[in-house]
Design a protein around this motif. Sequence first.
Motif, PDB file in Angstrom:
ATOM      1  N   GLY A 128       0.777  -1.221   0.000  1.00 36.75           N
ATOM      2  CA  GLY A 128       0.000   0.000   0.000  1.00 36.75           C
ATOM      3  C   GLY A 128       0.814   1.278   0.000  1.00 36.75           C
ATOM      4  N   ALA A 129       2.115   1.192   0.216  1.00 37.99           N
ATOM      5  CA  ALA A 129       2.969   2.387   0.251  1.00 37.99           C
ATOM      6  C   ALA A 129       3.523   2.693  -1.139  1.00 37.99           C
ATOM      7  CB  ALA A 129       4.119   2.181   1.231  1.00 37.99           C
ATOM      8  N   GLN A 130       3.983   3.928  -1.342  1.00 37.99           N
ATOM      9  CA  GLN A 130       4.656   4.281  -2.593  1.00 37.99           C
ATOM     10  C   GLN A 130       5.990   3.552  -2.677  1.00 37.99           C
ATOM     11  OE1 GLN A 130       4.991   8.578  -2.790  1.00 37.99           O
ATOM     12  NE2 GLN A 130       3.030   8.728  -3.858  1.00 37.99           N
ATOM     13  N   VAL A 131       6.297   3.039  -3.852  1.00 39.64           N
ATOM     14  CA  VAL A 131       7.531   2.260  -4.012  1.00 39.64           C
ATOM     15  C   VAL A 131       8.381   2.763  -5.170  1.00 39.64           C
ATOM     16  CG1 VAL A 131       6.621   0.162  -2.932  1.00 39.64           C
ATOM     17  CG2 VAL A 131       6.295   0.522  -5.381  1.00 39.64           C
ATOM     18  N   ASN A 132       8.168   4.024  -5.603  1.00 42.93           N
ATOM     19  CA  ASN A 132       9.085   4.563  -6.602  1.00 42.93           C
ATOM     20  C   ASN A 132      10.438   4.820  -5.930  1.00 42.93           C
ATOM     21  OD1 ASN A 132       9.163   7.391  -5.545  1.00 42.93           O
ATOM     22  ND2 ASN A 132       7.007   7.386  -6.154  1.00 42.93           N
ATOM     23  N   LEU A 133      11.454   5.061  -6.744  1.00 43.72           N
ATOM     24  CA  LEU A 133      12.815   5.151  -6.217  1.00 43.72           C
ATOM     25  C   LEU A 133      12.966   6.294  -5.223  1.00 43.72           C
ATOM     26  CD1 LEU A 133      15.593   3.878  -6.299  1.00 43.72           C
ATOM     27  CD2 LEU A 133      16.163   5.336  -8.256  1.00 43.72           C
ATOM     28  N   ASP A 134      12.362   7.453  -5.504  1.00 39.63           N
ATOM     29  CA  ASP A 134      12.462   8.579  -4.582  1.00 39.63           C
ATOM     30  C   ASP A 134      11.823   8.246  -3.238  1.00 39.63           C
ATOM     31  OD1 ASP A 134      13.885  10.321  -6.230  1.00 39.63           O
ATOM     32  OD2 ASP A 134      12.071  11.058  -7.206  1.00 39.63           O
ATOM     33  N   ALA A 135      10.659   7.597  -3.266  1.00 40.17           N
ATOM     34  CA  ALA A 135       9.965   7.253  -2.023  1.00 40.17           C
ATOM     35  C   ALA A 135      10.783   6.271  -1.190  1.00 40.17           C
ATOM     36  CB  ALA A 135       8.591   6.676  -2.338  1.00 40.17           C
ATOM     37  N   ALA A 146      20.964  14.659  -5.484  1.00 39.24           N
ATOM     38  CA  ALA A 146      21.546  14.910  -6.810  1.00 39.24           C
ATOM     39  C   ALA A 146      20.621  14.474  -7.937  1.00 39.24           C
ATOM     40  CB  ALA A 146      22.886  14.182  -6.941  1.00 39.24           C
ATOM     41  N   ARG A 147      19.492  13.883  -7.610  1.00 41.12           N
ATOM     42  CA  ARG A 147      18.590  13.328  -8.625  1.00 41.12           C
ATOM     43  C   ARG A 147      17.534  14.356  -9.039  1.00 41.12           C
ATOM     44  NH1 ARG A 147      13.887   9.335  -8.934  1.00 41.12           N
ATOM     45  NH2 ARG A 147      14.385   7.994 -10.708  1.00 41.12           N
ATOM     46  N   GLU A 148      17.956  15.371  -9.772  1.00 42.71           N
ATOM     47  CA  GLU A 148      17.013  16.355 -10.286  1.00 42.71           C
ATOM     48  C   GLU A 148      16.247  15.797 -11.487  1.00 42.71           C
ATOM     49  OE1 GLU A 148      19.066  19.953 -11.056  1.00 42.71           O
ATOM     50  OE2 GLU A 148      19.793  20.186  -8.991  1.00 42.71           O
ATOM     51  N   LEU A 149      16.940  15.019 -12.318  1.00 40.67           N
ATOM     52  CA  LEU A 149      16.331  14.316 -13.446  1.00 40.67           C
ATOM     53  C   LEU A 149      16.685  12.831 -13.334  1.00 40.67           C
ATOM     54  CD1 LEU A 149      17.254  16.776 -16.348  1.00 40.67           C
ATOM     55  CD2 LEU A 149      14.982  16.462 -15.363  1.00 40.67           C
ATOM     56  N   HIS A 150      15.952  12.010 -14.064  1.00 44.58           N
ATOM     57  CA  HIS A 150      16.309  10.594 -14.120  1.00 44.58           C
ATOM     58  C   HIS A 150      17.626  10.445 -14.890  1.00 44.58           C
ATOM     59  CE1 HIS A 150      12.192   8.622 -13.226  1.00 44.58           C
ATOM     60  NE2 HIS A 150      12.216   9.858 -12.749  1.00 44.58           N
ATOM     61  N   GLY A 151      18.488   9.605 -14.387  1.00 47.48           N
ATOM     62  CA  GLY A 151      19.736   9.281 -15.069  1.00 47.48           C
ATOM     63  C   GLY A 151      20.073   7.840 -14.776  1.00 47.48           C
ATOM     64  N   ALA A 152      20.415   7.069 -15.789  1.00 46.28           N
ATOM     65  CA  ALA A 152      20.543   5.620 -15.619  1.00 46.28           C
ATOM     66  C   ALA A 152      21.595   5.240 -14.582  1.00 46.28           C
ATOM     67  CB  ALA A 152      20.854   4.966 -16.967  1.00 46.28           C
ATOM     68  N   GLU A 157      23.015   3.598  -8.867  1.00 45.15           N
ATOM     69  CA  GLU A 157      23.751   3.751  -7.614  1.00 45.15           C
ATOM     70  C   GLU A 157      22.790   3.869  -6.429  1.00 45.15           C
ATOM     71  OE1 GLU A 157      26.027   7.138  -8.692  1.00 45.15           O
ATOM     72  OE2 GLU A 157      27.661   5.970  -9.591  1.00 45.15           O
ATOM     73  N   LEU A 158      21.697   4.614  -6.628  1.00 47.27           N
ATOM     74  CA  LEU A 158      20.688   4.726  -5.571  1.00 47.27           C
ATOM     75  C   LEU A 158      19.977   3.395  -5.353  1.00 47.27           C
ATOM     76  CD1 LEU A 158      19.162   8.193  -6.511  1.00 47.27           C
ATOM     77  CD2 LEU A 158      20.679   7.705  -4.592  1.00 47.27           C
ATOM     78  N   LEU A 159      19.656   2.719  -6.453  1.00 48.80           N
ATOM     79  CA  LEU A 159      18.946   1.454  -6.351  1.00 48.80           C
ATOM     80  C   LEU A 159      19.797   0.395  -5.658  1.00 48.80           C
ATOM     81  CD1 LEU A 159      16.420  -0.194  -6.912  1.00 48.80           C
ATOM     82  CD2 LEU A 159      17.333  -0.722  -9.186  1.00 48.80           C
TER      83      LEU A 159
END
Length: 223
Positions: A128-135, A146-152, A157-159
Amino acid sequence: MREIVLDTETTGLDPSAGHRVVEIGCVELVNHVATGRTYHRYINPERDMPEEAYKVHGLDRAFLENHPRFQELADEFLEFLAEDRLIIHNAEFDMRFLNHELGQVGRPRIPFERAVDTVAMARKRFPGAQVNLDALCKRFEIDNSARELHGALLDCELLAEVYLELLGGRQPGLELAEARRGPARVEIAERPPREPRPHSPSDSEKAAHAAMLEKVKNPIWSS
């Protein structure tokens, strides 16, 4: 255990509609810990860049035209992946695009079974929670400023950090951390030499022992 965290950026949402991969990022993990080895390429999609996609990743046609086409880097990409497991956020999306690109240039497709979907992992752990990378970065207190835009590559590195947290935290990396640190160093304390203690009884001790035996009936020590 080697794993590859993988992410792509594209011109749109559907490869069957003519959309293409424009960026690939990969981060190598060993025992769930990033080794510092990465793979990162921008790709000329040989088509225009829709405004909606440009707003997501900021890659325009003029920039991408100066980079190789997918067929020029397909072999080096597959070589980096080898046969290892892939860690992907929303794996179905990236795998569909990559297999479309590989099929277009006559390269073997990547079996979907090789992919671990961190979206599915997160939904199972936080229903039920948000699971996008930012969340997920916010939940696990991972710095994504540093993630102003998506970058592969940045997203990989965040993932990689998110994946480790989804597995249960920092404990899985302790084995590799110990291996990198090397064997434990043992400190040996210096002690001053000491003369050995005498073990033979003295004359007074012998006399005391003989006096005690006289008080014992049939002592076995006197035989």
